[in-house]
Motif scaffolding. Structure first.
Motif, short mmCIF file in Angstrom:
data_model
loop_
_atom_site.label_atom_id
_atom_site.label_comp_id
_atom_site.label_asym_id
_atom_site.label_seq_id
_atom_site.Cartn_x
_atom_site.Cartn_y
_atom_site.Cartn_z
N GLU A 68 0.84 -1.18 0.00
CA GLU A 68 0.00 0.00 0.00
C GLU A 68 0.88 1.25 0.00
N THR A 69 0.29 2.38 -0.34
CA THR A 69 0.99 3.66 -0.25
C THR A 69 0.16 4.61 0.60
N ILE A 70 0.84 5.62 1.14
CA ILE A 70 0.18 6.62 1.97
C ILE A 70 0.93 7.93 1.83
N ASP A 71 0.23 9.04 1.98
CA ASP A 71 0.88 10.34 1.88
C ASP A 71 2.01 10.46 2.91
N GLY A 117 13.22 -5.18 -1.54
CA GLY A 117 12.34 -4.22 -0.90
C GLY A 117 12.73 -2.78 -1.14
N TRP A 118 14.00 -2.53 -1.45
CA TRP A 118 14.46 -1.17 -1.70
C TRP A 118 13.84 -0.60 -2.97
N ASN A 119 13.33 -1.47 -3.84
CA ASN A 119 12.73 -1.03 -5.10
C ASN A 119 11.21 -0.88 -5.00
N THR A 120 10.65 -1.15 -3.84
CA THR A 120 9.20 -1.05 -3.66
C THR A 120 8.76 0.39 -3.79
N ARG A 121 7.63 0.61 -4.45
CA ARG A 121 7.14 1.96 -4.67
C ARG A 121 6.56 2.55 -3.38
N ILE A 122 6.80 3.85 -3.18
CA ILE A 122 6.20 4.61 -2.09
C ILE A 122 5.64 5.90 -2.67
N ASN A 126 6.77 9.98 -5.49
CA ASN A 126 6.39 8.94 -6.44
C ASN A 126 7.59 8.05 -6.76
N GLY A 127 8.33 7.73 -5.70
CA GLY A 127 9.59 7.01 -5.88
C GLY A 127 9.59 5.64 -5.24
N THR A 128 10.77 5.24 -4.79
CA THR A 128 10.97 3.92 -4.20
C THR A 128 11.45 4.06 -2.76
#
Length: 245
Positions: A68-71, A117-122, A126-128
């Protein structure tokens, strides 16, 4: 300039967090209320921001681990500012507890990563996760100097300064390019404009100037067409929110 490896970045995050903890341990209550190196901010404001960004980045990773992502901040930039103002006047003990808890939470999140995991989107930029780790490294190293407790930019490592050269190339005006000439080290060119300005000095002074901080070794000089000139104006700090310090 070589890119930092994830293992090296993790070590730098632990080192930077340790420096913050060591510096905070030297403060007393009067120190917290005193002005920092940032205009309009006390040291309490800086400590509140360090805790806030550490918690925010930890949350980015915690959500990313669940897919998931969050602000980055609840309420965006206004929420960030409000939280800092509310916490700035806390006691030294409260700041210490908040800072230590936030740093521990962030380090725990980064320590738990597998390599992929370092490449997971956040959502941050709008990066990793790697982008988040680099951002936290910048925040901890720069803001501990903003406390003004005798640890200025002269303590920044060559690797950190070179990272800032790359990240802060976004501050070079479009019509210019800067030929950075750190004493005793290879030159670095940032920007792609036609007007060339040479910036000569100690690597830490150049990095401090690019970061909007005061160079501490007094070595900085600018020239264009072999003539001495004033240091160029810089564009705003590249930010994921409308304004930042």
């Amino acid at each position: 300039m070589t890119e930092i490896t994830t293992s090296a970045l993790l070590a730098e995050l632990h080192k930077a967090a340790g420096t913050v903890t060591d510096v905070v341990a030297k403060l007393d209550d009067a120190d917290v209320a005193a002005p920092s190196e940032l205009p309009g901010w006390t040291r309490g404001h800086v400590l509140a921001h360090i805790a806030g960004i550490s918690n925010a980045m930890a949350r980015q990773l915690e959500y990313a681990a669940r897919g998931e992502t969050i602000d980055i901040y609840d309420g965006g930039y206004e929420g960030r500012t409000k939280a800092i103002e509310l916490a700035a006047s806390h006691s030294l003990a409260e700041h210490r507890d908040a800072t230590e808890a936030a740093l521990s939470r962030a380090l725990r999140a980064f320590d738990g990563l597998v390599e992929s995991g370092w490449n997971t989107r956040i959502s941050f930029r709008n990066g990793t996760v790697l982008d988040g780790g680099l951002a936290l490294w910048r925040e901890l190293v720069i803001h501990v100097t903003d406390l003004g407790i005798g640890r200025g930019p002269e303590a920044w490592s060559r690797q950190f300064c070179e990272h800032l050269f790359d990240f802060l190339s976004a501050r070079v005006p479009a019509d210019q390019k800067f030929v950075l000439q750190p004493l005793g080290l290879p030159q670095v060119v940032i920007g792609s404009g036609r007007q060339s300005v040479a910036i000569n000095g100690m690597i830490t002074d150049i990095a401090a100037w690019l970061a909007g901080r005061t160079p501490t070794l007094g070595s900085l000089r600018a020239s264009a067409d072999a003539d001495g000139v004033d240091l160029p104006e810089l564009l705003p700090w590249p930010s994921s929110v409308p304004a930042t310090r």
